[in-house]
Motif scaffolding. Structure first.
Motif, PDB file in Angstrom:
ATOM      1  N   ALA A 166      25.194 132.611 -32.149  1.00  8.40           N
ATOM      2  CA  ALA A 166      24.947 132.910 -30.746  1.00  8.40           C
ATOM      3  C   ALA A 166      25.657 134.201 -30.364  1.00  8.40           C
ATOM      4  O   ALA A 166      26.759 134.472 -30.848  1.00  8.40           O
ATOM      5  N   PRO A 167      25.057 134.991 -29.499  1.00  3.42           N
ATOM      6  CA  PRO A 167      25.751 136.176 -28.996  1.00  3.42           C
ATOM      7  C   PRO A 167      26.831 135.780 -28.001  1.00  3.42           C
ATOM      8  O   PRO A 167      26.796 134.696 -27.427  1.00  3.42           O
ATOM      9  N   GLU A 168      27.784 136.671 -27.805  1.00  4.64           N
ATOM     10  CA  GLU A 168      28.790 136.471 -26.769  1.00  4.64           C
ATOM     11  C   GLU A 168      28.149 136.790 -25.422  1.00  4.64           C
ATOM     12  O   GLU A 168      27.537 137.842 -25.255  1.00  4.64           O
ATOM     13  N   LEU A 169      28.277 135.896 -24.457  1.00  2.00           N
ATOM     14  CA  LEU A 169      27.601 136.048 -23.168  1.00  2.00           C
ATOM     15  C   LEU A 169      28.485 136.760 -22.147  1.00  2.00           C
ATOM     16  O   LEU A 169      29.645 136.370 -21.936  1.00  2.00           O
ATOM     17  N   TRP A 170      27.923 137.779 -21.502  1.00  2.53           N
ATOM     18  CA  TRP A 170      28.629 138.554 -20.486  1.00  2.53           C
ATOM     19  C   TRP A 170      27.723 138.720 -19.271  1.00  2.53           C
ATOM     20  O   TRP A 170      26.501 138.785 -19.394  1.00  2.53           O
ATOM     21  N   MET A 171      28.348 138.824 -18.114  1.00  2.00           N
ATOM     22  CA  MET A 171      27.640 139.172 -16.893  1.00  2.00           C
ATOM     23  C   MET A 171      28.247 140.447 -16.335  1.00  2.00           C
ATOM     24  O   MET A 171      29.470 140.631 -16.371  1.00  2.00           O
ATOM     25  N   GLY A 176      31.601 142.693  -6.982  1.00  2.53           N
ATOM     26  CA  GLY A 176      32.017 141.316  -6.779  1.00  2.53           C
ATOM     27  C   GLY A 176      30.922 140.317  -6.534  1.00  2.53           C
ATOM     28  O   GLY A 176      31.170 139.105  -6.514  1.00  2.53           O
ATOM     29  N   GLY A 177      29.679 140.775  -6.337  1.00  2.77           N
ATOM     30  CA  GLY A 177      28.599 139.863  -6.014  1.00  2.77           C
ATOM     31  C   GLY A 177      28.293 138.843  -7.091  1.00  2.77           C
ATOM     32  O   GLY A 177      27.819 137.742  -6.781  1.00  2.77           O
ATOM     33  N   SER A 178      28.554 139.180  -8.349  1.00  5.41           N
ATOM     34  CA  SER A 178      28.239 138.281  -9.456  1.00  5.41           C
ATOM     35  C   SER A 178      29.461 137.572 -10.028  1.00  5.41           C
ATOM     36  O   SER A 178      29.321 136.756 -10.940  1.00  5.41           O
ATOM     37  N   ALA A 179      30.645 137.884  -9.518  1.00  6.06           N
ATOM     38  CA  ALA A 179      31.878 137.351 -10.114  1.00  6.06           C
ATOM     39  C   ALA A 179      31.923 135.828 -10.044  1.00  6.06           C
ATOM     40  O   ALA A 179      32.241 135.157 -11.037  1.00  6.06           O
ATOM     41  N   TYR A 208      36.780 135.689  -9.861  1.00  4.42           N
ATOM     42  CA  TYR A 208      36.072 135.240 -11.061  1.00  4.42           C
ATOM     43  C   TYR A 208      36.874 134.158 -11.800  1.00  4.42           C
ATOM     44  O   TYR A 208      36.343 133.089 -12.155  1.00  4.42           O
ATOM     45  N   LEU A 209      38.153 134.416 -12.028  1.00  4.70           N
ATOM     46  CA  LEU A 209      38.993 133.452 -12.737  1.00  4.70           C
ATOM     47  C   LEU A 209      39.143 132.148 -11.951  1.00  4.70           C
ATOM     48  O   LEU A 209      39.199 131.063 -12.541  1.00  4.70           O
ATOM     49  N   LYS A 210      39.184 132.259 -10.643  1.00  6.52           N
ATOM     50  CA  LYS A 210      39.272 131.057  -9.809  1.00  6.52           C
ATOM     51  C   LYS A 210      38.056 130.164 -10.021  1.00  6.52           C
ATOM     52  O   LYS A 210      38.176 128.935 -10.175  1.00  6.52           O
ATOM     53  N   GLU A 211      36.861 130.780 -10.057  1.00  7.07           N
ATOM     54  CA  GLU A 211      35.636 130.005 -10.262  1.00  7.07           C
ATOM     55  C   GLU A 211      35.560 129.463 -11.692  1.00  7.07           C
ATOM     56  O   GLU A 211      35.054 128.361 -11.919  1.00  7.07           O
TER      57      GLU A 211
END
Length: 335
Positions: A166-171, A176-179, A208-211
């Protein structure tokens, strides 16, 4: 903090070469960065652009991975709103099978082109304009990792060729809209400061880390900060070379569209600008990391500490391909 250096390549159409050569120059630069020890090499997606020559990152990712040995290769990113999550998963699972441990799949919400190209890419259907991005991102992660919910009608689909690689998944995000979405779904997060440095701040990674923690994902995710950077032997030369990219961004804000200007042409344009246009140009330049290797690396380290991020990727756009190669070589040699 030990910072890893990576690359985000927009495949610029250099004025020093023909437009048809641009993808080949991306591959040439990737091979150089592989030999210099860069950690990761991503290619971007643009459509109907006079400046950037890659509308299909999956093809360049496969090409680059086949001629490099160590560097991770991926998309920065696939503009998911245009595509079927299953098809994207199939493409990148195949690449992860052929190049195990080296493939990244980064996705983004932006269209990467004009409204007209969004219509053409969606034909015969209507473009989504990112309305289904969260649902698509969740489905893509499910196809990649085999985590589709039990009630999904697609649960029984086997994403070939095998369930393990599997590839490593990144966004990707810029302001901040996608964090929150990335953290909730368990994607790693790449923050594109080069797009909007005024609104790109450490609070985005914190949210992001909070979510991520709230969703109960194990371990710690990867974070990357992507910056605009032009490095040269002298600060004066670096600022001159940076003019091509800075003016392109200013021209885009003014609704202008033309091929990259040479550094000398940019200086001529600058002298004829109004005071407000010169101020806008200077403001854009201040958002770039520009200077000697020592100056650039000092700022990269400062940004890494400020954003609490151990990986920084540089986006380098110049009129000359040789200038771009020099920038990456100088950074690596002094890192």
């Amino acid at each position: 903090m030990n910072i890893k250096l990576s690359v985000v390549d927009q495949s610029p159409v250099h004025g020093s070469h023909t437009k048809a050569e641009a993808p080949h120059l991306t591959i040439e630069l990737a091979q150089l960065c592989d030999s210099l020890g860069y950690h990761r090499y991503w290619v971007a997606e643009h459509h109907d652009s006079v400046h950037f020559a890659n509308p299909c990152p999956e093809i360049l990712v496969a090409s680059i991975a086949s001629v490099t040995s160590h560097i991770r290769v991926g998309s920065g990113g696939v503009m998911l709103s245009h595509y079927s999550p299953l098809k994207v998963a199939e493409c990148f699972k195949m690449m992860a099978t052929l190049h195990p441990g080296r493939i990244d799949l980064g996705i983004g919400r932006a269209p990467g082109g004009t409204g007209l190209t969004s219509h053409a890419l969606a034909f015969p259907h209507e473009p989504q304009h990112g309305d289904l991005y969260a649902h698509q991102s969740q489905m893509l992660e499910g196809f990649i990792n085999g985590t589709l919910p039990a009630d999904s009608p697609y649960k029984r689909i086997k994403v070939l060729p095998d369930s393990s690689p599997a590839p490593e998944l990144w966004m990707l995000g810029s302001s901040g809209g996608s964090a929150g979405l990335a953290g909730h779904l368990g994607y790693n997060l790449a923050l594109a400061r080069f797009i909007d440095p005024d609104n790109c701040n450490p609070a985005i990674f914190e949210a992001y880390l909070k979510e991520w923690k709230k969703a109960g994902h194990p371990g710690q995710p990867n974070k990357m900060l992507a910056i605009a950077c032009i490095c040269a032997e002298t600060e004066e030369e670096a600022r001159l070379r940076a003019g091509t990219a800075v003016y392109r961004k200013l021209a885009a804000q003014l609704g202008q569209r033309e091929d990259f200007l040479t550094p000398a042409e940019v200086q001529d344009r600058y002298r004829s600008m109004s005071a407000s246009e010169q101020a806008a140009y200077d403001h854009i330049l201040r958002g770039y990391t520009v200077g000697t290797p020592e100056q650039c690396l000092q700022e990269i380290e400062q940004l890494g500490h400020r954003f609490d991020c151990d990986e920084v990727a540089t986006v380098t756009v110049t009129h000359s391909h040789q200038d771009r190669m020099d920038s990456y070589r100088l950074l690596a040699q002094h890192f």
